[in-house]
Enzyme design. Structure first.
Site, short mmCIF file in Angstrom:
data_model
loop_
_atom_site.label_atom_id
_atom_site.label_comp_id
_atom_site.label_asym_id
_atom_site.label_seq_id
_atom_site.Cartn_x
_atom_site.Cartn_y
_atom_site.Cartn_z
N ARG A 56 -51.53 -45.36 74.69
CA ARG A 56 -50.51 -45.66 73.67
C ARG A 56 -51.07 -46.68 72.67
O ARG A 56 -50.86 -46.59 71.47
CB ARG A 56 -49.25 -46.27 74.29
CG ARG A 56 -48.61 -45.50 75.41
CD ARG A 56 -47.59 -44.50 74.89
NE ARG A 56 -48.21 -43.28 74.41
CZ ARG A 56 -48.78 -42.35 75.20
NH1 ARG A 56 -48.82 -42.48 76.50
NH2 ARG A 56 -49.33 -41.28 74.67
N GLN A 86 -36.28 -51.05 70.17
CA GLN A 86 -36.69 -50.71 71.53
C GLN A 86 -38.15 -50.26 71.53
O GLN A 86 -38.73 -50.02 72.58
CB GLN A 86 -35.82 -49.57 72.08
CG GLN A 86 -34.35 -49.94 72.26
CD GLN A 86 -33.50 -48.74 72.57
OE1 GLN A 86 -33.53 -48.21 73.67
NE2 GLN A 86 -32.73 -48.28 71.60
N HIS A 104 -38.11 -54.11 74.44
CA HIS A 104 -38.85 -53.51 75.55
C HIS A 104 -40.32 -53.89 75.56
O HIS A 104 -41.13 -53.20 76.16
CB HIS A 104 -38.68 -51.97 75.53
CG HIS A 104 -37.27 -51.54 75.81
ND1 HIS A 104 -36.78 -50.28 75.53
CD2 HIS A 104 -36.24 -52.22 76.35
CE1 HIS A 104 -35.51 -50.21 75.88
NE2 HIS A 104 -35.15 -51.37 76.38
N GLY A 169 -32.68 -43.62 65.09
CA GLY A 169 -33.63 -42.98 65.98
C GLY A 169 -33.59 -43.42 67.43
O GLY A 169 -34.64 -43.56 68.05
#
Ligand code: OAD
Length: 231
Positions: A56, A86, A104, A169
């Protein structure tokens, strides 16, 4: 200055080329969320988790902020803007947003096992066996399922001072983030930008803009600057 708060999720970064989680072809169709995004998964198979987040992080090098991120950042000229996201990517910051809360966690940071030591890693890798200064294992600075969300109270306070809230989103399926909207003052304008239906039946007043983040933000900007002035 009016305070506008954006609550953003994976769809915000979709047009930049980062997959969402729950759409078809989303990350949770390719990976088992319990294996790569839970604290139990970390105890069971840390190497798999390290690889997942190394990948990622590497992807951050390939992507750029999209029009939606840029419009949000440009609003700082006329509004007090806070982004509560998030997302763990850094695209809001790279677009120029100066006040971003990552509920997060952040891909570009790593930490020790109990999250008291936090280091910047940029788009680098954590290798199996890498240790923090306290001798514990280095791990991604991510809030996994099964962990507390330390910034949730700060985020709730921020939402409670908003004059406008914009949700972009997010499927609003993951708590406590999904509950933040309920801290908004009654009667303020709430907008929801998403190309797909999202259950917003429990919000008092919401104007839905059924578009992707970039086009949706262009439309919202027009609404905010109607008649040349901000309202
Ligand atoms: P989801 O994947 O659950 O939802 C993404 C939302 O974005 C959906 O409502 C889509 O319709 C919408 N969407 C898709 N393309 C879009 C676009 N171009 N513009 C705007 N919206 C678009 O992602 P989140 O709600 O962010 O947590 O997921 C919440 C959390 O679940 C994540 O932070 C992550 C995940 O598990 C952890 O890993 C801890």
């Amino acid at each position: 200055m009016k305070h506008i708060v954006f609550l953003t999720g994976a769809g915000m970064s979709a047009e930049s080329g980062i997959s969402t989680f729950r759409d078809s072809n989303g990350l949770w169709e390719q990976y088992d969320v319990r294996e790569v995004a839970s604290i139990e998964g970390w105890y069971r198979n840390p190497d798999l988790i390290l690889k997942f987040y190394n990948d990622r992080r590497a992807q951050l090098r390939e992507v750029e902020p999209n029009e939606g991120h840029k419009i949000i950042a440009a609003l700082e000229k006329d509004l007090q803007v806070t982004v509560v996201t998030q997302n763990v990517d850094d695209l809001h910051e790279r677009a120029g947003s100066s006040r971003v809360i990552h509920l997060h966690g952040e891909l570009t940071k790593v930490c020790n096992e109990n999250k008291t030591l936090i280091y910047d890693i940029g788009t680098g890798v954590i290798n199996p066996g890498d240790k923090a200064e306290d001798g514990s294992r280095l791990r991604p600075f991510i809030v996994w399922f099964g962990e507390t969300v330390p910034l949730i109270e700060r985020a709730a306070e921020i939402v409670s001072t908003a004059d406008i809230v914009v949700i972009i989103g997010t499927s609003m399926q993951v708590y406590p983030a999904a509950g933040l909207i309920h801290y908004a003052k009654g009667g303020i304008p709430v907008y929801l930008i998403d190309p797909n239906p999202v259950d917003s039946s429990s919000y008092l007043q919401v104007e839905i803009i059924r578009e992707k983040a970039g086009k949706g933000m262009t439309i919202l900007r027009e609404k905010l600057y109607k008649n040349g002035r901000l309202f």
